[in-house]
Scaffold this active site. Sequence first.
Site, PDB file in Angstrom:
ATOM      1  N   MET A   1     -12.548   3.833  -1.592  1.00  0.00           N
ATOM      2  CA  MET A   1     -13.232   4.313  -0.382  1.00  0.00           C
ATOM      3  C   MET A   1     -13.870   5.673  -0.475  1.00  0.00           C
ATOM      4  SD  MET A   1     -10.130   3.029   2.205  1.00  0.00           S
ATOM      5  CE  MET A   1      -8.940   3.287   0.727  1.00  0.00           C
TER       6      MET A   1
ATOM      7  N   ASP B   1      -6.649  -6.263   4.716  1.00  0.00           N
ATOM      8  CA  ASP B   1      -6.162  -5.026   4.733  1.00  0.00           C
ATOM      9  C   ASP B   1      -6.178  -4.286   6.077  1.00  0.00           C
ATOM     10  OD1 ASP B   1      -5.409  -2.533   3.895  1.00  0.00           O
ATOM     11  OD2 ASP B   1      -6.999  -2.132   2.474  1.00  0.00           O
ATOM     12  N   GLY B   2      -5.124  -3.795   6.653  1.00  0.00           N
ATOM     13  CA  GLY B   2      -5.050  -3.151   7.961  1.00  0.00           C
ATOM     14  C   GLY B   2      -4.494  -3.596   9.074  1.00  0.00           C
ATOM     15  N   GLY B   3      -3.420  -3.061   9.454  1.00  0.00           N
ATOM     16  CA  GLY B   3      -2.410  -3.524  10.469  1.00  0.00           C
ATOM     17  C   GLY B   3      -1.675  -4.727  10.282  1.00  0.00           C
TER      18      GLY B   3
ATOM     19  N   ASP C   1      -4.837   3.382  -2.142  1.00  0.00           N
ATOM     20  CA  ASP C   1      -5.897   3.638  -1.344  1.00  0.00           C
ATOM     21  C   ASP C   1      -6.758   4.894  -1.893  1.00  0.00           C
ATOM     22  OD1 ASP C   1      -6.200   1.486   0.572  1.00  0.00           O
ATOM     23  OD2 ASP C   1      -4.143   2.164   1.272  1.00  0.00           O
TER      24      ASP C   1
ATOM     25  N   SER D   1       0.923  -1.255   0.105  1.00  0.00           N
ATOM     26  CA  SER D   1      -0.154  -0.108   0.074  1.00  0.00           C
ATOM     27  C   SER D   1       0.944   1.174   0.136  1.00  0.00           C
ATOM     28  CB  SER D   1      -1.005   0.077   1.339  1.00  0.00           C
ATOM     29  OG  SER D   1      -1.625   1.208   1.254  1.00  0.00           O
TER      30      SER D   1
ATOM     31  N   MET E   1     -11.566  -5.929   5.628  1.00  0.00           N
ATOM     32  CA  MET E   1     -10.974  -4.861   6.223  1.00  0.00           C
ATOM     33  C   MET E   1     -10.623  -5.187   7.814  1.00  0.00           C
ATOM     34  SD  MET E   1     -10.422  -2.468   4.226  1.00  0.00           S
ATOM     35  CE  MET E   1      -9.431  -1.359   5.333  1.00  0.00           C
TER      36      MET E   1
ATOM     37  N   GLY F   1      -9.419   4.302   6.438  1.00  0.00           N
ATOM     38  CA  GLY F   1      -9.493   5.888   6.439  1.00  0.00           C
ATOM     39  C   GLY F   1      -7.830   6.093   6.543  1.00  0.00           C
TER      40      GLY F   1
ATOM     41  N   MET G   1      -9.344   7.871  -1.452  1.00  0.00           N
ATOM     42  CA  MET G   1     -10.074   8.335  -0.385  1.00  0.00           C
ATOM     43  C   MET G   1     -10.872   9.787  -0.654  1.00  0.00           C
ATOM     44  SD  MET G   1      -8.188   7.334   3.341  1.00  0.00           S
ATOM     45  CE  MET G   1      -7.306   5.800   3.163  1.00  0.00           C
TER      46      MET G   1
ATOM     47  N   GLY H   1      -1.367   2.707   9.521  1.00  0.00           N
ATOM     48  CA  GLY H   1      -0.736   2.860  10.673  1.00  0.00           C
ATOM     49  C   GLY H   1      -1.641   2.591  11.878  1.00  0.00           C
TER      50      GLY H   1
ATOM     51  N   HIS I   1      -0.903  -1.636  -3.991  1.00  0.00           N
ATOM     52  CA  HIS I   1      -2.391  -1.233  -3.433  1.00  0.00           C
ATOM     53  C   HIS I   1      -2.541   0.107  -3.273  1.00  0.00           C
ATOM     54  CE1 HIS I   1      -5.915  -2.281  -1.046  1.00  0.00           C
ATOM     55  NE2 HIS I   1      -5.576  -1.111  -0.194  1.00  0.00           N
TER      56      HIS I   1
ATOM     57  N   HIS J   1      -8.158   0.329  -4.364  1.00  0.00           N
ATOM     58  CA  HIS J   1      -9.127   0.204  -3.095  1.00  0.00           C
ATOM     59  C   HIS J   1      -9.908   1.577  -3.039  1.00  0.00           C
ATOM     60  CE1 HIS J   1     -10.014  -0.219   1.546  1.00  0.00           C
ATOM     61  NE2 HIS J   1     -10.826  -0.453   0.730  1.00  0.00           N
TER      62      HIS J   1
HETATM   63  C1  DX5 Z   1      -6.793   1.893   5.393  1.00  0.00           C
HETATM   64  C2  DX5 Z   1      -5.951   1.445   3.933  1.00  0.00           C
HETATM   65  C3  DX5 Z   1      -4.989   0.594   4.144  1.00  0.00           C
HETATM   66  C4  DX5 Z   1      -3.835   1.139   4.713  1.00  0.00           C
HETATM   67  C5  DX5 Z   1      -3.040  -0.229   5.390  1.00  0.00           C
HETATM   68  O1  DX5 Z   1      -8.000   2.615   5.209  1.00  0.00           O
HETATM   69  O2  DX5 Z   1      -7.226   0.695   3.138  1.00  0.00           O
HETATM   70  O3  DX5 Z   1      -4.961   0.005   2.755  1.00  0.00           O
HETATM   71  O4  DX5 Z   1      -3.102   1.779   3.700  1.00  0.00           O
HETATM   72  O5  DX5 Z   1      -2.037   0.431   6.130  1.00  0.00           O
HETATM   73  P1  DX5 Z   1      -1.321  -0.352   7.232  1.00  0.00           P
HETATM   74  O6  DX5 Z   1      -0.775  -1.468   6.445  1.00  0.00           O
HETATM   75  O7  DX5 Z   1      -0.307   0.735   7.737  1.00  0.00           O
HETATM   76  O8  DX5 Z   1      -2.484  -0.963   8.222  1.00  0.00           O
HETATM   77 ZN    ZN Z   2      -6.818  -0.212   1.481  1.00  0.00          ZN
END
Ligand code: DX5
Ligand code: ZN
Length: 221
Positions: A70, A177-179, A37, A10, A139, A144, A39, A147, A35, A68
């Site tokens: 959003m 996706d996420g953490g 993102d 990402s 997710m 959003g 938004m 980190g 990836h 992705h």
């Molecule tokens: C969050 C995004 C993720 C984000 C992941 O809304 O969709 O793709 O970039 O970031 P990490 O890997 O730091 O959680």
């Molecule tokens: Zn994402």
Amino acid sequence: MTMPFLLSASILSADFATLGDQLAQAQAAGCDWLHIDVMDGHFVPNITMGPFIVATCRRASNLPLDVHLMIEKPEQHIEAFAKAGANTLSVHIEGNPNIHRTLQSIRALGCKAGIVLNPGTPASAIEAVLPWVDMVLVMTVNPGYSGQPHIAEMSTKIAHIRQMLNQRSSPALLEVDGGITAQTLPACYQAGANVFVAATAIFQHPQGIAAGVRALRSVVP
Ligand code: DX5
Ligand code: ZN
């Protein structure tokens, strides 16, 4: 059957002052996809990137672009993202009453269609559209920001969706996706995920991008 294991880097945590170089490092280190993102400040509080950045990544890298979305009313923008070079376009189930039509339009544009579920959305919400998706994205944070801490409880939902896909003999990929870190990835893999998005763990790794990718790859046999 061994499951494919794909890493999708990402770019949200990349250094945009040297984006081309960061993408080259991610590819050389063994990332499979990029990836992106998107938004809009409405569907999620943050505002990030649009088709222009997707086109920039397309010029800078030959890796598949995993976009992705959003955003509200994604159907109004999918053509622009497809033309910019997206390979997969993933749209959220939440707030999209005409999702079936949108998924069909994504495929008609020549892209793979992904459906995304927020942490508060049950697996059953996507059941009716599974025949029209090439990927399901679960997710493991509220979308959003990069980190944020991984929500480990989502592994139950990942396992449930893996079961739904297997029951239908669906070839759809299952992305998380996420953490995602070397610590959190194994439980998602064991639950049945096979595509792993990571921003912080790759682009903010204290020893650099290659070390970040190595750490993530090292936890799956
Ligand atoms: C969050 C995004 C993720 C984000 C992941 O809304 O969709 O793709 O970039 O970031 P990490 O890997 O730091 O959680
Ligand atoms: Zn994402």
